[in-house]
Scaffold this motif. Structure first.
Motif, PDB file in Angstrom:
ATOM      1  N   THR A 104       0.740  -1.220   0.222  1.00 13.22           N
ATOM      2  CA  THR A 104      -0.281  -0.090   0.133  1.00 13.22           C
ATOM      3  C   THR A 104       0.939   1.004  -0.267  1.00 13.22           C
ATOM      4  O   THR A 104       1.544   1.177   0.813  1.00 13.22           O
ATOM      5  N   THR A 105       0.387   1.965  -1.003  1.00 18.21           N
ATOM      6  CA  THR A 105       1.497   3.464  -0.952  1.00 18.21           C
ATOM      7  C   THR A 105       0.930   4.223  -0.433  1.00 18.21           C
ATOM      8  O   THR A 105      -0.686   4.622  -0.932  1.00 18.21           O
ATOM      9  N   VAL A 106       1.108   4.972   0.560  1.00 16.95           N
ATOM     10  CA  VAL A 106       0.610   6.254   0.897  1.00 16.95           C
ATOM     11  C   VAL A 106       0.651   7.707   0.900  1.00 16.95           C
ATOM     12  O   VAL A 106       2.444   7.581   0.639  1.00 16.95           O
ATOM     13  N   LEU A 107       0.282   8.353  -0.088  1.00 15.33           N
ATOM     14  CA  LEU A 107       0.447  10.244  -0.731  1.00 15.33           C
ATOM     15  C   LEU A 107      -0.109  10.921   0.146  1.00 15.33           C
ATOM     16  O   LEU A 107      -0.916  10.766   1.100  1.00 15.33           O
ATOM     17  N   ALA A 108       0.353  11.862   0.225  1.00 16.32           N
ATOM     18  CA  ALA A 108      -0.072  12.778   1.119  1.00 16.32           C
ATOM     19  C   ALA A 108      -1.089  13.121   0.545  1.00 16.32           C
ATOM     20  O   ALA A 108      -1.918  14.229   1.443  1.00 16.32           O
ATOM     21  N   LEU A 171      -0.840  -2.370 -14.955  1.00 13.53           N
ATOM     22  CA  LEU A 171      -1.238  -1.208 -13.610  1.00 13.53           C
ATOM     23  C   LEU A 171      -0.293  -1.921 -12.579  1.00 13.53           C
ATOM     24  O   LEU A 171       0.064  -3.177 -13.105  1.00 13.53           O
ATOM     25  N   PRO A 172       0.473  -0.283 -11.757  1.00 19.70           N
ATOM     26  CA  PRO A 172       1.487  -1.602 -10.820  1.00 19.70           C
ATOM     27  C   PRO A 172       0.771  -2.610  -9.574  1.00 19.70           C
ATOM     28  O   PRO A 172      -0.846  -2.254 -10.010  1.00 19.70           O
ATOM     29  N   GLN A 173       1.542  -3.223  -9.105  1.00 21.90           N
ATOM     30  CA  GLN A 173       1.028  -4.361  -8.126  1.00 21.90           C
ATOM     31  C   GLN A 173       0.774  -3.244  -6.996  1.00 21.90           C
ATOM     32  O   GLN A 173       1.345  -2.216  -6.525  1.00 21.90           O
ATOM     33  N   GLY A 174      -0.286  -3.918  -5.667  1.00 22.53           N
ATOM     34  CA  GLY A 174      -0.705  -3.264  -4.578  1.00 22.53           C
ATOM     35  C   GLY A 174      -1.116  -1.974  -4.957  1.00 22.53           C
ATOM     36  O   GLY A 174      -2.470  -1.868  -6.185  1.00 22.53           O
ATOM     37  N   VAL A 175      -1.431  -1.019  -4.454  1.00 21.91           N
ATOM     38  CA  VAL A 175      -2.869  -0.482  -3.939  1.00 21.91           C
ATOM     39  C   VAL A 175      -2.526   0.929  -3.683  1.00 21.91           C
ATOM     40  O   VAL A 175      -0.979   1.167  -3.086  1.00 21.91           O
ATOM     41  N   VAL A 176      -2.645   1.882  -3.969  1.00 25.10           N
ATOM     42  CA  VAL A 176      -2.472   3.654  -3.762  1.00 25.10           C
ATOM     43  C   VAL A 176      -3.291   4.724  -3.030  1.00 25.10           C
ATOM     44  O   VAL A 176      -4.413   4.023  -3.893  1.00 25.10           O
TER      45      VAL A 176
END
Length: 612
Positions: A104-108, A171-176
């Motif tokens: 899981t990629t967390v963005l601002a 698409l990239p793996q994981g979620v954002v």
């Protein structure tokens, strides 16, 4: 979500929140996506009631590429357990290869999609770049790691020949998702393992070590935490802890959900790998589970029952039984809180009681013959270590009436008082840690049982000079304030002990990581829970503040301590029920209990500490 903006055109709801309570069903539209026009950034969803569940809508007929990308990103932030709605935005082949659990990629502020306008002549493909500023990444082990880098990736869409509908095929793996969506979707929970790198005890309770991970808080977090515990500790902690579960132990096949019954008992059926464990080992296994699950329900978990693969009972452990098997933070309730008074003696107050007057501790450190500037009290509260007023000498004495004080156990040759010894810290095994800040000979030292020749602790990852030392009760994690080039940071390291044959142990601090990356200057800190610290510091260009941080660098949900002016030192207990104690330049020794404001204790005092 996509917020309404000036000139953004007409929007339609993209998600539906469902809340069931008191016989009512509450539907909330909390996001929207464009019917036409430019694609807007996927902003994070505002905070909502914790009982509101958010579900995504599937793609509508003949939705354009922009809407498909928008809807997919919205679906990633929903409470859809298996991401089934998100998968509807993908082609059949992409659904087979996409693994949303990879990370899981967390963005601002959430991902910002921009069309690349690179479709082919037939107009049956399209690409969008997703960009943003990273806050953190949660890996496949659910471990959180701060990340201040930039995020940029591409999703590709194709117009399917059979259905004539746009779908994402690469698409990239994981979620954002954005940070506030992450905070709404995920919760930090401690898994518990046993310390494996500390000296063997005397038959008392085993020491547990908290391993914080993030799981989705409305998607059966109890079952997910059990699975995570069974898989083992996160990579950072793995070298210094052990699990009582046999290798390859899993939930029994077919078990999809776990929950407590009316008596707050959780029954956990296991596979054949655990069928033959003995009662002692089973009690350890159940204790790990009970500690891990206790904070996942409003009323807690009172019992854990483990079952064999055939359904028969392995063992049952109650909360009181678990506390005899192993201990963790809340089980260690200090009798007193301590500080240095105006006469430079070590004094104490009953913990959590603000009505009493401070009294000198029993023994030589409370007499005042040796003037002190700081001290540390052992976790058993039967001995203490004090640093002389000029910071050059370290003394260790018994907290027994009439006990004398011998010679200093350690000296610093630093030319200035600020270049000498730090406040010491005791670990759970009765060993004493301290740093010598002498610029000519900076050292991190360990005195076994507070005596003997100090061991030099190797710490190859330290980049700067250690200004403060606090060892966790578990003895396998250490918090350091490290100063370099006018900045000071909070670092968490893993303590590893290698015993030479017939010799003394080799002690190292490895894999240091930042626990408060957003703070440019950290001036004081203390452990304030099994995986939480309280920190005093400031951000770049900001003012001094006090906040809680997790050992993994994340910010725990909840209210920060109320503001306090001119904080010099702060003390907290691993038992989170006890008040914070601080030294303020304006008010002296002050105390903060839950739900209250700061209260003065004494005007003339400094260096407050709890045992540890």
């Amino acid at each position: 979500m996509v917020a309404d903006r000036e000139g953004s055109g007409r929007r339609r709801p993209a998600r539906v929140g469902v809340y069931i309570g008191c016989g009512a069903l509450l539907l909330t539209g909390c996001a929207s996506m464009p019917d036409s026009g430019d694609l807007r950034g996927v902003e994070s969803t505002p905070r909502q009631d914790s009982q509101v569940r958010v579900f995504a809508l599937p793609p509508r007929e003949d939705a354009p590429p922009a809407e498909i990308v928008q809807g997919f990103l919205e679906a990633l932030t929903s409470d859809d357990a298996q991401y089934e709605t998100a998968r509807k935005y993908l082609t059949a082949s992409a659904r087979k290869t996409w693994d949303p659990y990879r990370s899981t990629t967390v963005l601002a502020d959430g991902p910002n999609p921009e069309s690349e306008h690179s479709g082919n002549r037939e107009g049956d493909d399209s690409s969008y770049t997703l960009s943003g500023g990273k806050v953190a990444t949660v890996d496949e082990q659910h471990a959180y790691a701060p990340d201040a880098g930039s995020y940029r990736t591409t999703v590709h869409l194709t117009l399917q020949k059979d259905t004539k509908q746009w779908r994402i095929d690469a698409l990239p793996q994981g979620v954002v998702m954005g940070n506030s969506d992450f905070q709404r979707n995920y919760v930090s929970v401690n898994k518990y393992y046993f310390a494996s790198n500390v000296p063997a005890g005397s038959g008392g309770p085993l020491g547990t070590v908290a391993d914080p991970v993030y799981v989705r808080n409305k998607v059966d977090p109890m079952t997910e935490m059990v699975r995570s515990l069974l898989k083992g500790p996160t990579r950072w902690l793995d070298p210094v802890v052990t699990s009582s579960f046999p290798s390859d132990t899993e939930l029994k096949k077919g078990v999809t959900s776990l929950s407590p019954d009316d008596s707050n008992r959780v029954t956990v059926p296991l596979n054949k790998k655990a069928d033959r464990v003995g009662e002692t080992q089973c009690n350890k296994m159940a204790t790990q589970l009970l500690f891990t699950l206790q904070d996942l329900t409003p009323t807690g978990v009172d019992e854990v029952e483990l079952q064999r693969s055939n359904g028969s009972q392995l063992c049952v452990v109650t909360e009181s039984r678990a506390e005899t098997v192993a201990s963790h933070g809340t089980a260690n309730h200090p009798e007193y809180e301590y500080f240095i008074d105006a006469k430079q003696r070590l004094v104490r107050l009953p913990s959590g009681n603000s009505d009493n007057q401070p009294e000198p501790v029993p023994g030589a450190l409370g007499v005042g013959d040796k003037k002190l500037r700081s001290a540390a009290v052992s976790r058993t509260e039967d001995s203490a270590a004090g640093v002389s007023a000029d910071g050059s000498s370290l003394y260790v004495g018994s907290l027994v009436s009439g006990a004398s004080l011998g010679d200093a156990v350690l000296h610093s040759q630093g030319a200035k008082t600020g270049d000498r010894l730090t406040t010491p810290s005791w670990d759970g095994q009765g060993d004493l840690w301290v740093a010598d800040r002498d610029p000519k000979n900076p050292r991190l030292l360990l005195l076994e049982k507070g005596a003997g020749t100090p061991l030099a602790v190797t710490a190859p990852g330290i980049d700067g000079r250690v200004q403060a030392v606090r060892v966790a009760a578990d003895g396998v994690r250490i918090a350091l304030i490290v100063q370099k080039d006018g900045k000071s940071s909070l670092q968490i390291g893993r303590i590893q002990r290698d015993t030479e044959t017939g010799g003394r142990p080799l002690v190292s601090i490895l894999e240091l990581r930042s626990a408060a990356p957003q703070l440019e200057e950290v001036t004081a800190m203390s452990w304030a829970g099994d995986s939480r610290l309280v920190v005093v510091g400031r951000e770049s260009g900001g003012v001094q503040q006090m906040r809680y941080v997790q050992v993994d660098g994340s910010t725990p949900v909840g209210t920060a301590p109320s503001a306090l002016t001119g904080v010099k030192e702060v003390a907290a207990s691993e038992d989170e029920r006890l008040p914070l104690v601080a030294h303020s330049e304006e008010d002296g020794i002050v105390r903060l209990s839950s739900g209250e404001q700061w209260q003065k204790v004494v005007r003339d005092g400094k260096a407050p500490v709890y045992p540890g």
